[in-house]
Design a protein around this motif. Structure first.
Motif, PDB file in Angstrom:
ATOM      1  N   GLU A 127       0.834  -1.208   0.000  1.00 36.58           N
ATOM      2  CA  GLU A 127       0.000   0.000   0.000  1.00 36.58           C
ATOM      3  C   GLU A 127       0.870   1.260   0.000  1.00 36.58           C
ATOM      4  N   GLY A 128       1.976   1.223   0.750  1.00 29.90           N
ATOM      5  CA  GLY A 128       2.899   2.351   0.747  1.00 29.90           C
ATOM      6  C   GLY A 128       3.496   2.572  -0.634  1.00 29.90           C
ATOM      7  N   ALA A 129       3.872   1.478  -1.283  1.00 28.71           N
ATOM      8  CA  ALA A 129       4.456   1.582  -2.621  1.00 28.71           C
ATOM      9  C   ALA A 129       3.439   2.119  -3.630  1.00 28.71           C
ATOM     10  N   GLU A 130       2.203   1.685  -3.524  1.00 31.18           N
ATOM     11  CA  GLU A 130       1.163   2.180  -4.438  1.00 31.18           C
ATOM     12  C   GLU A 130       0.928   3.673  -4.249  1.00 31.18           C
ATOM     13  N   LEU A 131       0.931   4.138  -2.992  1.00 28.94           N
ATOM     14  CA  LEU A 131       0.786   5.567  -2.746  1.00 28.94           C
ATOM     15  C   LEU A 131       1.946   6.346  -3.367  1.00 28.94           C
ATOM     16  N   ALA A 132       3.139   5.765  -3.304  1.00 30.56           N
ATOM     17  CA  ALA A 132       4.313   6.431  -3.856  1.00 30.56           C
ATOM     18  C   ALA A 132       4.280   6.471  -5.382  1.00 30.56           C
ATOM     19  N   VAL A 133       3.854   5.385  -6.002  1.00 28.63           N
ATOM     20  CA  VAL A 133       3.903   5.295  -7.463  1.00 28.63           C
ATOM     21  C   VAL A 133       2.703   5.971  -8.115  1.00 28.63           C
ATOM     22  N   PHE A 134       1.519   5.732  -7.579  1.00 29.04           N
ATOM     23  CA  PHE A 134       0.300   6.220  -8.227  1.00 29.04           C
ATOM     24  C   PHE A 134      -0.431   7.310  -7.446  1.00 29.04           C
TER      25      PHE A 134
END
Length: 434
Positions: A405-412
């Motif tokens: 979820e952290g990575a998705e917030l960062a990427v998208f």
């Protein structure tokens, strides 16, 4: 675990790991009475080739072993552990299960997985392990014992549409090898065709984190400390890898679609490149047939750093405590990881053959490999395969979910990568065993 340690451990397993079994309860030498075993398998719940190939292998096994009846239980890879956990809690203990690698530690610690060294005679175990790649065998080792026998798995493969490459002025004979080259190629496809540039199987509810781990590692990023006490996916190299994905998305090269939509888009010729497991190879080949030329390459790397792919997929695990059923389960495991089985698993489903000696053997995969070059990048990466890390403790899935979820917030989601990954790591660390 770094690659050097992983490979050393793999070699040690083959050379010494089978020499001193500790028998908790030796299984009988044969199954000389009718017995029925349950086999929980997520390929049985899949559409198309995966289910049909698995059913055929089970039928062939029952024909060769008339005293053993196999009751197949299908559940998706995302749901199979929850299904197993619920049935164990209800006293319906499965006999043998196909376990996703990221769930293996939990299965050992909480569901009563049986170490093969504790029930199978050492010489028999050693004989069956001969010919299986050491990297594959090591994937199922927990605390020095083989709890999972590597079954179906792959490495990340970059599928690409050679026709779209030509339309975009790209050379399909020289596919992108770095993420910078992926970005340039994807932007050319977006600019000169009606297709999307690149999609990946990194994100989404059904994605897990296996592919994401390989991306971080390939930039020398961390996942978890060597002592498995501290999370490390917010270290600078990991954040840099996430920032690369963010840049890919911001540039318009990377399309954010769910896994199924990405598969369908790639199969229909609407996406130029797709980084995903080779297990979808059959689906893509069928979609591309007669429409466009489908090709495959290895996982992209970061500049001059070597790519460090880890596995997806599963291991076979025995949960039964009954010696007769354990013997029947072991016989099924042997059949499902035989030369004949891997010929089916590779040619009909798309997973890697763990018995690499069958790749050039005309009695097994030799002729098929000549006609299906898409398998070659996957085979190349088998030599540098690294472990898909599972997180420790009963909260392992929530830790995984928090990281993704952290990575998705960062990427998208527009959040700065360093900020998003640090917040995710801080939250996830509170879920780690004390």
């Amino acid at each position: 675990m770094n690659r050097k340690t992983f490979l050393a451990g793999a070699t040690a397993l083959v050379m010494t790991g089978l020499c001193a079994p500790a028998f908790a309860q030796a299984i009988p030498a044969t199954v000389d009475q009718p017995v029925t075993i349950s086999y929980y398998n997520y390929n049985l719940a899949s559409a198309g080739n995966g289910a049909e190939a698995t059913k055929k292998m089970i039928a062939d096994f029952e024909k060769a072993n008339p005293n053993i009846k196999v009751e197949g239980v299908g559940a998706s890879s995302a749901d199979i552990t929850s299904r197993i956990q619920a049935d164990v809690a209800a006293g319906r203990i499965p006999d043998v299960v196909q376990m996703v690698f990221s769930d293996l530690n939990f299965t050992v610690d909480n569901l009563g997985a049986v170490a093969l060294e504790d029930i199978v005679p050492a010489d028999e175990l050693k004989k069956h392990f001969e010919g299986i790649t050491p990297n594959g065998l090591q994937l199922g080792v927990v605390n020095g014992k083989t709890y999972g026998l590597a079954y179906t798995f792959s490495t990340p493969v970059l599928f690409y549409n050679a026709d779209l490459f030509r339309q975009a002025g790209l050379d399909p004979e020289n596919p992108p090898k770095t993420w910078a080259e992926v970005k340039a190629a994807a932007l050319a496809i977006v600019d000169k065709t009606d297709a999307e540039g690149i999609a990946t199987g990194i994100f989404g509810p059904s994605a897990g984190d296996w592919l994401f781990q390989g991306v971080l590692r390939s930039n020398n990023g961390g996942i978890i400390s060597a002592d498995r006490k501290q999370l490390a996916f917010a270290d600078p190299a990991s954040v840099e890898a996430v920032a690369m994905l963010r840049d890919l998305y911001d540039s318009g090269a990377y399309t954010n679609v769910e896994v199924q939509a990405a598969m369908e888009g790639m199969a229909s010729g609407k996406i130029g490149m797709y980084l995903q497991t080779s297990a979808i190879q059959g689906f893509l080949v069928k979609g591309a047939e007669g429409k466009f030329e489908l090709r495959a390459s290895t996982m992209p790397r970061f500049g001059d750093k070597p790519q460090r792919p880890n596995n997806s997929g599963s291991a076979l695990v025995i949960l039964s405590k009954d010696p007769v059923k354990q013997r029947a389960a072991w016989e099924l495991m042997k059949a499902m990881t035989s030369k004949e089985a891997y010929t089916v698993i590779t040619s009909q489903i798309g997973y890697l053959p763990l018995r690499t000696d069958i790749v050039d053997d005309p009695n097994y995969l030799g002729e098929w490999v000549k006609k299906h070059p898409l398998i070659k990048p996957n085979l190349e990466q088998l030599a540098i395969l690294e472990r898909w890390e599972s997180f420790p403790g009963p909260n392992y899935r929530q830790i995984q979910k928090t990281m993704m979820e952290g990575a998705e917030l960062a990427v998208f989601g527009g959040v700065e990568p360093a900020e998003a990954m640090k917040a995710a790591q801080d939250n996830a660390q509170t879920l780690m065993p004390k």
